[in-house]
Design a protein around this motif. Structure first.
Motif, PDB file in Angstrom:
ATOM      1  N   ILE A  13      16.828  -5.929  65.850  1.00 13.69           N
ATOM      2  CA  ILE A  13      15.731  -6.819  65.064  1.00 13.69           C
ATOM      3  C   ILE A  13      14.863  -7.814  65.683  1.00 13.69           C
ATOM      4  O   ILE A  13      13.845  -7.858  65.863  1.00 13.69           O
ATOM      5  CB  ILE A  13      16.632  -7.293  63.652  1.00 13.69           C
ATOM      6  CG1 ILE A  13      16.921  -6.095  62.761  1.00 13.69           C
ATOM      7  CG2 ILE A  13      15.630  -8.042  63.175  1.00 13.69           C
ATOM      8  CD1 ILE A  13      18.042  -6.443  61.746  1.00 13.69           C
ATOM      9  N   ARG A  17      11.241  -7.941  66.587  1.00 12.57           N
ATOM     10  CA  ARG A  17      10.366  -8.791  65.921  1.00 12.57           C
ATOM     11  C   ARG A  17       9.681  -9.850  66.991  1.00 12.57           C
ATOM     12  O   ARG A  17       8.309 -10.072  67.069  1.00 12.57           O
ATOM     13  CB  ARG A  17      11.384 -10.077  65.230  1.00 12.57           C
ATOM     14  CG  ARG A  17      10.496 -11.157  64.614  1.00 12.57           C
ATOM     15  CD  ARG A  17      11.605 -12.056  63.854  1.00 12.57           C
ATOM     16  NE  ARG A  17      12.531 -12.604  64.678  1.00 12.57           N
ATOM     17  CZ  ARG A  17      12.321 -13.658  65.778  1.00 12.57           C
ATOM     18  NH1 ARG A  17      11.018 -14.252  65.598  1.00 12.57           N
ATOM     19  NH2 ARG A  17      13.450 -14.119  66.106  1.00 12.57           N
ATOM     20  N   GLN A  24      10.289 -15.428  62.274  1.00 12.18           N
ATOM     21  CA  GLN A  24      11.385 -15.014  61.200  1.00 12.18           C
ATOM     22  C   GLN A  24      11.082 -15.006  59.400  1.00 12.18           C
ATOM     23  O   GLN A  24      11.489 -14.160  59.019  1.00 12.18           O
ATOM     24  CB  GLN A  24      12.659 -15.986  61.295  1.00 12.18           C
ATOM     25  CG  GLN A  24      13.310 -15.759  62.632  1.00 12.18           C
ATOM     26  CD  GLN A  24      14.456 -16.610  63.240  1.00 12.18           C
ATOM     27  OE1 GLN A  24      14.515 -17.787  62.695  1.00 12.18           O
ATOM     28  NE2 GLN A  24      15.240 -16.226  63.938  1.00 12.18           N
ATOM     29  N   VAL A  27       9.423 -11.761  58.752  1.00 11.17           N
ATOM     30  CA  VAL A  27       9.971 -10.357  58.632  1.00 11.17           C
ATOM     31  C   VAL A  27      11.189 -10.741  57.336  1.00 11.17           C
ATOM     32  O   VAL A  27      11.521  -9.824  56.757  1.00 11.17           O
ATOM     33  CB  VAL A  27      10.914 -10.366  59.829  1.00 11.17           C
ATOM     34  CG1 VAL A  27      12.007  -8.816  59.804  1.00 11.17           C
ATOM     35  CG2 VAL A  27      10.029 -10.201  61.063  1.00 11.17           C
ATOM     36  N   SER A  28      11.655 -11.892  57.170  1.00 17.66           N
ATOM     37  CA  SER A  28      12.633 -12.028  56.200  1.00 17.66           C
ATOM     38  C   SER A  28      12.200 -12.247  54.947  1.00 17.66           C
ATOM     39  O   SER A  28      12.983 -12.055  53.842  1.00 17.66           O
ATOM     40  CB  SER A  28      13.362 -13.463  56.549  1.00 17.66           C
ATOM     41  OG  SER A  28      12.360 -14.375  56.427  1.00 17.66           O
ATOM     42  N   ILE A  31      13.541 -10.541  51.448  1.00 18.18           N
ATOM     43  CA  ILE A  31      14.700  -9.826  52.016  1.00 18.18           C
ATOM     44  C   ILE A  31      15.915 -10.798  51.939  1.00 18.18           C
ATOM     45  O   ILE A  31      17.137 -10.646  51.488  1.00 18.18           O
ATOM     46  CB  ILE A  31      14.550  -9.154  53.393  1.00 18.18           C
ATOM     47  CG1 ILE A  31      13.349  -8.013  53.160  1.00 18.18           C
ATOM     48  CG2 ILE A  31      15.989  -8.533  53.521  1.00 18.18           C
ATOM     49  CD1 ILE A  31      13.302  -7.128  54.382  1.00 18.18           C
ATOM     50  N   CYS A  32      15.497 -11.763  52.920  1.00 20.98           N
ATOM     51  CA  CYS A  32      16.781 -12.845  53.006  1.00 20.98           C
ATOM     52  C   CYS A  32      15.871 -14.134  53.382  1.00 20.98           C
ATOM     53  O   CYS A  32      14.693 -14.371  53.526  1.00 20.98           O
ATOM     54  CB  CYS A  32      17.618 -12.540  53.992  1.00 20.98           C
ATOM     55  SG  CYS A  32      17.023 -12.349  55.662  1.00 20.98           S
ATOM     56  N   LEU A  37      18.282 -14.787  58.574  1.00 26.72           N
ATOM     57  CA  LEU A  37      18.089 -13.767  59.455  1.00 26.72           C
ATOM     58  C   LEU A  37      18.033 -14.138  60.840  1.00 26.72           C
ATOM     59  O   LEU A  37      18.614 -13.435  61.436  1.00 26.72           O
ATOM     60  CB  LEU A  37      16.332 -13.693  59.365  1.00 26.72           C
ATOM     61  CG  LEU A  37      15.927 -12.912  60.394  1.00 26.72           C
ATOM     62  CD1 LEU A  37      16.300 -11.241  60.546  1.00 26.72           C
ATOM     63  CD2 LEU A  37      14.232 -12.502  60.302  1.00 26.72           C
ATOM     64  N   GLU A  41      20.382 -12.174  63.693  1.00 24.75           N
ATOM     65  CA  GLU A  41      19.977 -11.909  64.904  1.00 24.75           C
ATOM     66  C   GLU A  41      20.841 -12.299  66.018  1.00 24.75           C
ATOM     67  O   GLU A  41      21.084 -11.559  66.851  1.00 24.75           O
ATOM     68  CB  GLU A  41      18.497 -12.384  65.067  1.00 24.75           C
ATOM     69  CG  GLU A  41      17.600 -11.861  64.286  1.00 24.75           C
ATOM     70  CD  GLU A  41      15.992 -12.501  64.468  1.00 24.75           C
ATOM     71  OE1 GLU A  41      15.028 -11.895  64.289  1.00 24.75           O
ATOM     72  OE2 GLU A  41      15.859 -13.558  64.979  1.00 24.75           O
ATOM     73  N   TYR A  52      20.073  -4.710  56.841  1.00 22.75           N
ATOM     74  CA  TYR A  52      19.657  -4.301  58.056  1.00 22.75           C
ATOM     75  C   TYR A  52      18.683  -2.935  57.763  1.00 22.75           C
ATOM     76  O   TYR A  52      17.372  -3.232  58.717  1.00 22.75           O
ATOM     77  CB  TYR A  52      20.740  -3.685  58.900  1.00 22.75           C
ATOM     78  CG  TYR A  52      21.719  -4.857  59.433  1.00 22.75           C
ATOM     79  CD1 TYR A  52      21.271  -5.632  60.552  1.00 22.75           C
ATOM     80  CD2 TYR A  52      22.813  -5.003  58.644  1.00 22.75           C
ATOM     81  CE1 TYR A  52      22.515  -6.566  60.804  1.00 22.75           C
ATOM     82  CE2 TYR A  52      23.980  -6.107  59.042  1.00 22.75           C
ATOM     83  CZ  TYR A  52      23.391  -6.710  60.176  1.00 22.75           C
ATOM     84  OH  TYR A  52      24.365  -7.703  60.502  1.00 22.75           O
ATOM     85  N   LEU A  55      15.292  -4.972  56.819  1.00 24.10           N
ATOM     86  CA  LEU A  55      14.638  -5.624  57.885  1.00 24.10           C
ATOM     87  C   LEU A  55      13.952  -4.697  59.117  1.00 24.10           C
ATOM     88  O   LEU A  55      12.755  -4.815  59.467  1.00 24.10           O
ATOM     89  CB  LEU A  55      15.694  -6.774  58.521  1.00 24.10           C
ATOM     90  CG  LEU A  55      15.979  -7.518  57.660  1.00 24.10           C
ATOM     91  CD1 LEU A  55      17.351  -8.107  58.198  1.00 24.10           C
ATOM     92  CD2 LEU A  55      14.911  -8.819  57.585  1.00 24.10           C
ATOM     93  N   ARG A  58      10.916  -2.870  57.969  1.00 23.38           N
ATOM     94  CA  ARG A  58       9.709  -3.959  57.854  1.00 23.38           C
ATOM     95  C   ARG A  58       9.038  -4.075  59.376  1.00 23.38           C
ATOM     96  O   ARG A  58       7.945  -4.272  59.432  1.00 23.38           O
ATOM     97  CB  ARG A  58      10.056  -5.433  57.174  1.00 23.38           C
ATOM     98  CG  ARG A  58       8.918  -6.358  57.366  1.00 23.38           C
ATOM     99  CD  ARG A  58       8.993  -7.470  56.527  1.00 23.38           C
ATOM    100  NE  ARG A  58       9.183  -7.053  55.176  1.00 23.38           N
ATOM    101  CZ  ARG A  58       9.427  -7.686  53.973  1.00 23.38           C
ATOM    102  NH1 ARG A  58      10.091  -9.048  54.158  1.00 23.38           N
ATOM    103  NH2 ARG A  58       9.208  -7.357  52.967  1.00 23.38           N
TER     104      ARG A  58
END
Length: 424
Positions: A13, A17, A24, A27-28, A31-32, A37, A41, A52, A55, A58
């Protein structure tokens, strides 16, 4: 997925990314948290598989497809590694695939695996400096757990140490880190290979009993497998070790087993294998003072393909047998300029001087000061133990007793070094 595999997905990831230039937060979101994240990672936390998958999705990566691709790559790399261990040549297609797998961005375990297998390939084509450079880049990523990466790293770096004659490094690492424990879950052939290399290192370090223990371990682990070339190596190495322990009859039994194997397995009947085996048999006879028999086997060894190491041994046995005719012919056929290995060249100079007999104190001293410090530096104790007393005898003939004592001191120091290592 295991915890170890999951941590690989975290690194994957992070790699994609950063490759896509995303933060971050990008991407997050949804989701979180970005901090969570970050911990994913870096392998600090292990999230649920769904996290997972989301992420990676995405980032445009299908987890199931990625897993399938990795399984294919992993299987291919293990197949190539097994071929390299068995000294099998790679096809052009296999080499192309291996090169495409290998990249020096070690984001995932598969990247490390590809790098290790490629370094083992470099070793197989004698590109040992390039192999060492690659392994130095991989070293910081070794976790020293009982995993596949650690096992391959141990095996390949051991091979590299042997190539660079770094026997003490192999012995020190095993004695202090007990790295053989990491090999417990490797296949039996790989375990046997590692024990064989430990035996080789101990033998070259003059710790013969430890070498014998390790070659016995290799033989025990390897039992009931059909890899005739490796079996031949086991017979030969055990014979060489037993010979240096002065267990000559037992050594010849091992060499005879090697001959039987060579006679019956056509696939390993190469000039190199015959030459190496006959050279070992010859040296066994030489160590027993049976110089005529030694000369015969050295001659047979050399007939399979010119080997200047065998030639020097043949010269030495001829000198000890006082066969001046054979020695003279060898001197003519193999002049100084043909020898480019230093200890071969130095032995030739010593044997020529010894055979001519019309030496002076100055000539003896010049050779002594050239050769014996080199033998000491390179730890060629067996050569010192043969040539130093010989030189002492020549000095005594010329009543140069002080110089004779210096040569005998060279031999005494070498003998003590061997004794210490044999008893350690």
């Amino acid at each position: 997925m295991t915890d170890h595999e999951v941590k690989n997905w975290g690194r994957l990831i992070k790699y994609h990314r950063q490759k896509q230039g995303l933060k971050q937060d990008d991407v997050s979101v949804g989701i979180c948290t970005p901090s969570y994240l970050s911990r994913i990672e870096n392998g600090v936390v292990i999230a649920e598989q769904k996290v997972y998958e989301m992420l990676l999705a995405r980032l445009g990566i299908d987890l199931d497809q990625e897993k399938g691709n990795l399984e294919i790559k992993h299987s291919f790399l293990e197949t190539i590694y097994a071929k390299l261990l068995s000294n099998e040549s790679l096809t052009e297609n296999e080499l192309t695939r291996l090169e495409s797998c290998h990249k020096e961005i070690f984001q995932q375990e598969i990247d490390l695996l590809a790098g290790l297998v490629y370094s083992r390939y470099l070793f197989s084509i004698d590109a040992i400096n390039e192999a060492r450079e690659l392994l130095l880049k991989i070293e910081p990523f070794i976790t020293w757990h009982q995993d596949r990466i650690t096992q391959m790293y141990i095996a390949i770096t051991t091979n590299l140490h042997l190539s660079f004659l770094e026997f003490q490094q192999i012995i020190f690492r095993e004695d202090h880190q007990h790295v053989s424990n990491y090999m417990n879950t490797a296949n039996r052939f790989e375990q046997a290979n590692y024990f064989y290399h430990l035996a080789f290192a101990h033998h070259r370090y003059y710790s013969f009993q430890q070498a014998l223990d390790y070659i016995n371990s290799a033989t025990q682990v390897f039992s009931h497998q059909f890899k005739p070339l490796f079996q031949l190596k086991l017979y030969s190495m055990k014979g060489v070790i037993l010979n240096d322990l002065h267990r000559f009859h037992e050594a010849l039994v091992e060499f005879e087993a090697g001959q039987d194997l060579l006679r019956n397995v056509e696939a390993i009947q190469t000039p190199r294998q015959w030459s190496s085996l006959y050279n070992n048999i010859a040296y066994c006879y030489e160590c027993q003072g049976l110089f005529k028999e030694a000369m015969s086997f050295y001659e047979q060894a050399n007939s399979f393909g010119e080997d200047l190491h065998t030639v020097i041994n043949w010269m030495r046995a001829s000198y000890q047998e006082r066969d001046e005719e054979t020695l003279y012919q060898l001197f003519i056929e193999y002049p100084n300029e043909r020898f480019n290995v230093t200890h071969h060249h130095y032995q030739l100079l010593l044997l020529k001087c010894a055979s001519e007999g019309n030496f002076t104190i100055m000539k003896l001293k010049d050779l002594e000061e050239l050769v014996f410090p080199y033998f000491k530096q390179q730890e060629y104790y067996s050569l010192t133990l043969y040539y130093a007393p010989l030189w002492a005898a020549f000095y005594e003939e010329l009543h140069a007793y002080k110089q004779a004592n210096i040569c005998l001191k060279h031999a005494l120091i070498a003998s003590e070094k061997v004794r210490q290592r044999m008893s350690s």
